[in-house]
Design a protein around this motif. Structure first.
Motif, mmCIF file in Angstrom:
data_model
loop_
_atom_site.group_PDB
_atom_site.id
_atom_site.type_symbol
_atom_site.label_atom_id
_atom_site.label_comp_id
_atom_site.label_asym_id
_atom_site.label_seq_id
_atom_site.Cartn_x
_atom_site.Cartn_y
_atom_site.Cartn_z
ATOM 1 N N ALA A 184 0.815 -1.216 0.000
ATOM 2 C CA ALA A 184 0.000 0.000 0.000
ATOM 3 C C ALA A 184 0.847 1.263 0.000
ATOM 4 C CB ALA A 184 -0.939 -0.001 1.201
ATOM 5 N N THR A 185 2.038 1.231 0.595
ATOM 6 C CA THR A 185 2.868 2.440 0.628
ATOM 7 C C THR A 185 3.372 2.818 -0.764
ATOM 8 O OG1 THR A 185 4.850 1.138 1.164
ATOM 9 C CG2 THR A 185 3.613 2.077 3.007
ATOM 10 N N VAL A 186 3.480 1.844 -1.659
ATOM 11 C CA VAL A 186 3.870 2.157 -3.035
ATOM 12 C C VAL A 186 2.743 2.932 -3.717
ATOM 13 C CG1 VAL A 186 4.688 1.224 -5.225
ATOM 14 C CG2 VAL A 186 5.261 0.057 -3.093
ATOM 15 N N LEU A 187 1.516 2.526 -3.442
ATOM 16 C CA LEU A 187 0.370 3.236 -4.007
ATOM 17 C C LEU A 187 0.309 4.661 -3.459
ATOM 18 C CD1 LEU A 187 -2.336 0.410 -3.774
ATOM 19 C CD2 LEU A 187 -0.686 0.875 -5.598
ATOM 20 N N LYS A 188 0.609 4.815 -2.177
ATOM 21 C CA LYS A 188 0.647 6.149 -1.578
ATOM 22 C C LYS A 188 1.703 7.009 -2.255
ATOM 23 C CE LYS A 188 1.264 8.525 2.863
ATOM 24 N NZ LYS A 188 1.427 8.347 4.333
ATOM 25 N N SER A 189 2.867 6.432 -2.513
ATOM 26 C CA SER A 189 3.940 7.168 -3.172
ATOM 27 C C SER A 189 3.522 7.626 -4.567
ATOM 28 C CB SER A 189 5.199 6.304 -3.254
ATOM 29 O OG SER A 189 5.648 5.934 -1.968
ATOM 30 N N LEU A 190 2.817 6.773 -5.285
ATOM 31 C CA LEU A 190 2.341 7.147 -6.615
ATOM 32 C C LEU A 190 1.404 8.348 -6.547
ATOM 33 C CD1 LEU A 190 1.597 3.630 -8.147
ATOM 34 C CD2 LEU A 190 3.314 5.253 -8.970
ATOM 35 N N ARG A 191 0.521 8.346 -5.547
ATOM 36 C CA ARG A 191 -0.398 9.474 -5.407
ATOM 37 C C ARG A 191 0.359 10.763 -5.092
ATOM 38 N NH1 ARG A 191 -3.468 5.437 -2.702
ATOM 39 N NH2 ARG A 191 -2.875 6.234 -0.645
ATOM 40 N N MET A 192 1.379 10.649 -4.249
ATOM 41 C CA MET A 192 2.117 11.851 -3.846
ATOM 42 C C MET A 192 2.937 12.452 -4.983
ATOM 43 S SD MET A 192 3.297 11.320 0.120
ATOM 44 C CE MET A 192 4.190 9.782 -0.098
ATOM 45 N N GLY A 194 1.869 12.475 -8.077
ATOM 46 C CA GLY A 194 0.930 12.933 -9.091
ATOM 47 C C GLY A 194 0.537 11.924 -10.141
ATOM 48 N N LEU A 195 0.954 10.668 -9.993
ATOM 49 C CA LEU A 195 0.563 9.651 -10.984
ATOM 50 C C LEU A 195 -0.735 8.958 -10.609
ATOM 51 C CD1 LEU A 195 3.946 7.958 -12.002
ATOM 52 C CD2 LEU A 195 2.715 9.843 -13.097
ATOM 53 N N GLY A 196 -1.132 9.074 -9.345
ATOM 54 C CA GLY A 196 -2.391 8.473 -8.921
ATOM 55 C C GLY A 196 -2.312 6.967 -8.809
ATOM 56 N N SER A 197 -3.378 6.399 -8.262
ATOM 57 C CA SER A 197 -3.422 4.945 -8.097
ATOM 58 C C SER A 197 -4.694 4.323 -8.667
ATOM 59 C CB SER A 197 -3.309 4.589 -6.606
ATOM 60 O OG SER A 197 -4.312 5.243 -5.848
ATOM 61 N N ASP A 198 -5.519 5.137 -9.330
ATOM 62 C CA ASP A 198 -6.791 4.627 -9.854
ATOM 63 C C ASP A 198 -6.667 3.928 -11.200
ATOM 64 O OD1 ASP A 198 -8.048 5.578 -7.634
ATOM 65 O OD2 ASP A 198 -8.908 7.356 -8.581
ATOM 66 N N ASN A 199 -5.596 4.209 -11.928
ATOM 67 C CA ASN A 199 -5.473 3.673 -13.282
ATOM 68 C C ASN A 199 -4.344 2.662 -13.426
ATOM 69 O OD1 ASN A 199 -7.613 5.305 -14.398
ATOM 70 N ND2 ASN A 199 -6.209 7.048 -14.252
ATOM 71 N N ILE A 200 -3.936 2.071 -12.321
ATOM 72 C CA ILE A 200 -2.859 1.084 -12.368
ATOM 73 C C ILE A 200 -3.333 -0.172 -13.101
ATOM 74 C CG2 ILE A 200 -1.381 -0.405 -10.967
ATOM 75 C CD1 ILE A 200 -1.464 1.716 -8.794
ATOM 76 N N GLU A 201 -2.464 -0.703 -13.937
ATOM 77 C CA GLU A 201 -2.744 -1.975 -14.606
ATOM 78 C C GLU A 201 -2.193 -3.090 -13.722
ATOM 79 O OE1 GLU A 201 -1.575 -1.881 -18.828
ATOM 80 O OE2 GLU A 201 -1.471 0.325 -18.609
#
Length: 455
Positions: A184-192, A194-201
């Motif tokens: 989950a911390t990787v997803l948090k890093s993506l959000r911070m 600016g890449l977001g976590s809603d469109n991850i494949e």
């Protein structure tokens, strides 16, 4: 607060008192409950007084109201959240370095920067990473991931014709491809960043929690691929060789989140499970987990340090031109010399000692799995490193009650977990101080909890 005529003498006395109280705390940990006693925590909450307290009185209050309100995670019977203890040399270094009070930059703390840079060299050598790899220390894996993913973002956008200075406004879209069980911390890093976590494949995982490389989507130069060394429930690592081949062919950036699991690489027993790891572009590992350096200490490692500097370095008219300096690679400019504590931890172990500690964690985890199976629990995965996920066939809902009973007993501490749709609990073996007797006490506490749920 009255200034002592000899202020540094006053500080030295307080420092010695704090160290003495810390030593007393450690010596009592083996006999106290692992869970926190919160009865006196309220004594730490009050309006700030007009007049300050004497240093000794402040330390007495911390000890009387706070010591028992801590979780005994430094002891060998704590098995939650992959929190290691602190090796003696690293703990002593923390105390001494607190007195030095160095800012970890080349012109403000040259000796601690020398220790940090040496520690990075040691880590890259131990992990058998390419010689061009450089890195920096951060507060933990979250900030290390942020550092490297920001670098990956900037490098991939630059390759697509969008320079770093333009930011994300008007930037071409990047694709993020990740294991379905990425932390989950990787997803948090993506959000911070600016890449977001809603469109991850997301790529499905197998029965061990490893990414299924054959199900990777078609990759291209806009892709950042996120893998992991050390699934948080099973300890398993993704098949790096297969994934790296596809990333290299497409020009995708391959990132490895290995907060605790990357250290398995050095083991002569399980290290071969991380074959191909060296083909990635960036890696994250924590020193305050498996290595047992004090909190906080994450490490960001990159095969493209020039890209890392381009994303992280800053300049100002009042700053001297000093090269190299850790601030060129890290998000923080001012920070404590956490890397020097990692240097102390590694030096106290040596290569053989570190390998022995990593193997011991794996051996303890195997013993935990064996003991739990003997009680009727199911371990639905191979024990790949130091993680054990357990469930109770036909009675999965009872696992939460068992977990709470063990926590409240004070004998040991671990937390509830769900993995691949199953309810259970997770045991993480990552403390240098854990002994076979601690494992026996853990299994005994689970046995008592299981009996309690069957009444």
């Amino acid at each position: 607060m009255t200034i002592d005529p000899d202020p540094l003498r006053s500080q030295a006395l307080a420092f010695a008192t704090g160290a003495e109280k810390g030593g007393k705390y450690l010596q009592n940990l083996s006999s106290r409950a692992v869970c926190a006693d919160k009865a006196n925590i309220a004594n730490l909450r009050f309006p700030l007084p007009d007049n300050g307290m004497r240093p000794d009185d402040v330390l007495d209050l911390i000890e009387s109201a706070g010591a028992n309100g801590s979780v005994a995670s430094a002891a060998g019977r704590y098995f939650g959240y992959v929190i290691g203890g602190s090796l003696p040399a690293a703990s002593g270094a923390r105390a001494m370095l607190s007195a030095w009070d160095q800012c970890a930059n080349a012109d403000t703390g040259p000796s601690v920067v020398a220790m940090e840079s040496t520690a990075i060299d040691w880590v890259t050598g131990l992990l058998d990473l390419p010689p061009q790899v450089e890195g920096c220390f951060t507060t933990g894996a979250t900030m290390a991931n942020l550092t490297l993913l920001a670098t990956a973002r900037d490098r991939q956008l630059d390759r697509l014709g969008h320079a770093r200075g333009k930011g994300l406004i008007g930037a071409p879209a990047l694709r993020v491809v990740a294991s379905a069980e990425i932390h989950a911390t990787v997803l948090k890093s993506l959000r911070m960043i600016g890449l977001g976590s809603d469109n991850i494949e997301f790529v499905p995982t197998d029965a061990q929690g490893r990414m299924r490389a054959e199900l990777l989507p078609d990759l291209d130069a806009s892709c950042i691929v996120l893998t992991q060394a050390g699934n948080v429930c099973t300890g398993a690592s993704d098949p790096f060789d297969q994934i790296a081949g596809k990333c290299e062919a497409a020009g995708a950036w391959l990132h490895v989140d290995g907060a605790f699991g990357l250290w398995a690489r050095i083991s002569d027993k399980i290290g071969n499970r991380l074959t191909g790891l060296e083909r990635a572009d960036s890696w994250v590992v924590d020193a305050h987990k498996t290595l047992n350096a004090p909190y906080d200490s994450g490490i960001a490692l990159c095969k493209h340090p020039e890209e890392m500097r381009a994303s992280m370095a800053i300049g100002a008219g009042y700053l001297p031109a000093v090269d190299p300096t850790p601030a060129d690679l890290a998000p923080e400019f001012s920070r404590a010399a956490r890397g020097a504590e990692t240097w102390a931890a590694l030096l106290s172990l040596g290569q053989t000692g570190l390998k022995d500690m990593v193997n011991r964690f794996h051996s303890h985890a195997l013993d935990v799995a064996k003991g739990l199976r003997a009680l009727g629990f199911e371990i639905p995965h191979d024990v790949a490193f130091n993680q054990v996920f357990a469930t109770l066939p036909g009675r999965e809902d009872a696992c939460a009650e068992i977990t709470a009973h063990v926590q409240n007993s004070g004998e040991a501490w671990f937390g509830p977990a769900t993995w691949q749709g199953r309810k259970g609990f997770r045991i993480s073996v990552s403390n240098w101080a854990t002994t076979p007797q601690d494992i026996d006490r853990l299994i005994g506490a689970v046995r008592a909890a299981l009996a309690n749920t069957q009444r």
